[in-house]
Scaffold this motif. Structure first.
Motif, PDB file in Angstrom:
ATOM      1  N   UNK A  46       0.866  -1.441   0.049  1.00  0.00           N
ATOM      2  CA  UNK A  46       0.089   0.127  -0.126  1.00  0.00           C
ATOM      3  C   UNK A  46       0.799   0.991   0.050  1.00  0.00           C
ATOM      4  N   UNK A  47       2.123   1.114   0.384  1.00  0.00           N
ATOM      5  CA  UNK A  47       2.997   2.198   0.478  1.00  0.00           C
ATOM      6  C   UNK A  47       4.670   1.899   0.233  1.00  0.00           C
ATOM      7  N   UNK A  48       5.336   2.696  -0.606  1.00  0.00           N
ATOM      8  CA  UNK A  48       6.510   2.411  -0.682  1.00  0.00           C
ATOM      9  C   UNK A  48       7.495   3.920  -0.783  1.00  0.00           C
ATOM     10  N   UNK A  49       8.493   3.980   0.030  1.00  0.00           N
ATOM     11  CA  UNK A  49       9.027   5.309   0.167  1.00  0.00           C
ATOM     12  C   UNK A  49      10.606   5.100   0.000  1.00  0.00           C
ATOM     13  N   UNK A 338       8.759  -2.513   6.523  1.00  0.00           N
ATOM     14  CA  UNK A 338       9.913  -3.255   6.482  1.00  0.00           C
ATOM     15  C   UNK A 338      10.713  -2.293   5.691  1.00  0.00           C
ATOM     16  N   UNK A 339      12.037  -2.352   5.738  1.00  0.00           N
ATOM     17  CA  UNK A 339      13.302  -1.882   4.724  1.00  0.00           C
ATOM     18  C   UNK A 339      13.726  -3.048   3.792  1.00  0.00           C
ATOM     19  N   UNK A 340      13.638  -2.553   2.635  1.00  0.00           N
ATOM     20  CA  UNK A 340      13.782  -3.458   1.325  1.00  0.00           C
ATOM     21  C   UNK A 340      15.036  -2.785   0.759  1.00  0.00           C
ATOM     22  N   UNK A 341      16.057  -3.545   0.544  1.00  0.00           N
ATOM     23  CA  UNK A 341      17.271  -3.214  -0.090  1.00  0.00           C
ATOM     24  C   UNK A 341      16.997  -2.896  -1.354  1.00  0.00           C
ATOM     25  N   UNK A 342      17.418  -1.814  -1.942  1.00  0.00           N
ATOM     26  CA  UNK A 342      16.977  -1.422  -3.510  1.00  0.00           C
ATOM     27  C   UNK A 342      18.334  -1.132  -4.232  1.00  0.00           C
ATOM     28  N   UNK A 350       8.716  -0.083   2.949  1.00  0.00           N
ATOM     29  CA  UNK A 350       7.410  -0.746   2.338  1.00  0.00           C
ATOM     30  C   UNK A 350       6.599  -1.147   3.429  1.00  0.00           C
ATOM     31  N   UNK A 351       5.323  -0.726   2.952  1.00  0.00           N
ATOM     32  CA  UNK A 351       4.110  -1.062   4.109  1.00  0.00           C
ATOM     33  C   UNK A 351       3.069  -1.718   3.238  1.00  0.00           C
ATOM     34  N   UNK A 352       2.649  -2.919   3.970  1.00  0.00           N
ATOM     35  CA  UNK A 352       1.633  -3.844   3.539  1.00  0.00           C
ATOM     36  C   UNK A 352       0.657  -4.158   4.269  1.00  0.00           C
TER      37      UNK A 352
END
Length: 359
Positions: A46-49, A338-342, A350-352
């Motif tokens: 629902x959200x990615x920053x 969570x923090x996702x490595x990009x 990222x929010x789920x």
């Protein structure tokens, strides 16, 4: 350091049962008898920053409160950021920097966002805990730990529904020598006259090799009733204490097997943690009647899955995989953060929304 060699032989015991009190539950020290039961979860992003884009380049710690607000600590800056739930793309830099002065930090290994949006930061090396007011962006209170053998690694509040707290728990990364039966790694504090007063010390250790920071470090969670839950980052230990700090259960994480030694000898007189050793990540969360413990048994130490236990008796229930590997993780009743490595872009927050079939 010879004691740590002995540790390799002693640390993972055979199945041990002990009745702690009339109200205690009997839990095996070994968790590898549990057959892992996978729960197929459904996750909706629902959200990615992108955190680089908002000035956070080394995100290390993440905390979410019941209002859905977030706090994140940037390790390189030693700065804390507040993310309002309705505007995650525009966080507020609350303050903090590297150093040893007011509002400055050497080794902040935790961050806790209370339901009143106060941000608690323990500094293990300086033996202090600061409370930031996220609204005015200032340190509201700062407490120095007077006991030189207590280094606050983690801090946890037993919050009531109105945002106040009855108890404060601290996990210390150091256990002082020669203080057997006097000190422990878990401490219960109260605030009296604007100072932290230690009112109880528990989880006392009898062997020197059990006091090594890699063994004791972990996460702590508190219920509104004052019960404390502890999960070891490296040891695989999970414990629950009553509101008067009596041990209620003690078990190893589900599926925890000794495939690699916890420590390896680098030189004759130097032993360090073995990065290939199995490991419970220690990201833990108490939600309703369940206790969630994220784990990673891979070399990169990212969280890939979460074990779920009955919070009352420690019974293993099931495991679910995360939608992506997480450097840091937070779970609420309805969302996963969570923090996702990009890659070259740094990390994404990222929010789920999530739903588990067995719930």
């Amino acid at each position: 350091m010879k004691l740590f060699t002995l540790f390799l032989l002693l640390f993972f015991p055979k199945v041990i049962f002990s009745q702690l009190s009339d109200s205690s539950v009997l839990i095996s020290e070994k968790g590898d008898k549990d057959q892992v039961q996978w729960n197929e979860g459904k996750f909706n992003l629902i959200k990615s920053v992108n955190l680089d884009s908002v000035g956070i380049f080394t995100p290390y710690f993440l905390s979410v409160n019941d209002l859905g607000n977030l706090a994140i600590l940037d390790w390189e800056q030693r700065s804390v950021y507040f993310f309002p739930s309705d505007d995650l793309e525009n966080p507020v830099k609350v303050g903090g920097k590297k150093g040893r002065g007011p509002g400055e930090y050497e080794t902040p290994f935790d961050i806790h966002l209370s339901n009143s949006n106060k941000i608690w930061i323990p500094d293990s090396e300086q033996r202090k805990i600061d409370i930031w007011d996220s609204k005015v962006r200032k340190v509201e209170s700062s407490f120095k730990i007077s006991n030189k053998w207590v280094k606050p690694d983690k801090v946890e509040l037993c919050e009531s529904d109105d945002g106040s707290w009855e108890k404060i728990y601290i996990l210390s990364s150091q256990y002082g020598p020669g203080v057997k039966n006097k000190e422990g790694i878990l401490h219960q504090y109260d605030i009296v006259n604007n100072s932290l007063v230690n009112i109880d010390t528990f989880q006392k250790l009898s062997k020197d090799d059990e006091r090594y920071p890699y063994v004791v470090t972990g996460q702590i969670q508190c219920s509104v009733d004052g019960e404390l839950y502890y999960s070891g980052d490296f040891s695989g230990t999970i414990r629950k204490y009553s509101s008067n700090n009596q041990l209620l259960f003690h078990r190893n994480a589900a599926g925890f097997k000794v495939e690699e030694p916890l420590f390896i000898k680098v030189k004759e007189d130097f032993t360090r943690y073995n990065p290939a050793a199995p490991r419970v990540n220690g990201e833990s969360f108490l939600i309703g009647d369940k206790f969630y413990v994220g784990h990673s048994r891979t070399k990169d130490r990212y969280v890939y899955a979460v074990d779920v236990y009955d919070s009352e008796n420690g019974e293993y229930l099931y495991t679910f995989k995360l939608p992506v590997p997480a450097k840091e993780l937070a779970i609420s009743e309805s969302k996963i953060y969570l923090f996702e490595y990009a890659g070259k872009s740094g990390f994404n927050l990222k929010v789920y929304d999530y739903n588990l079939k067995l719930e």
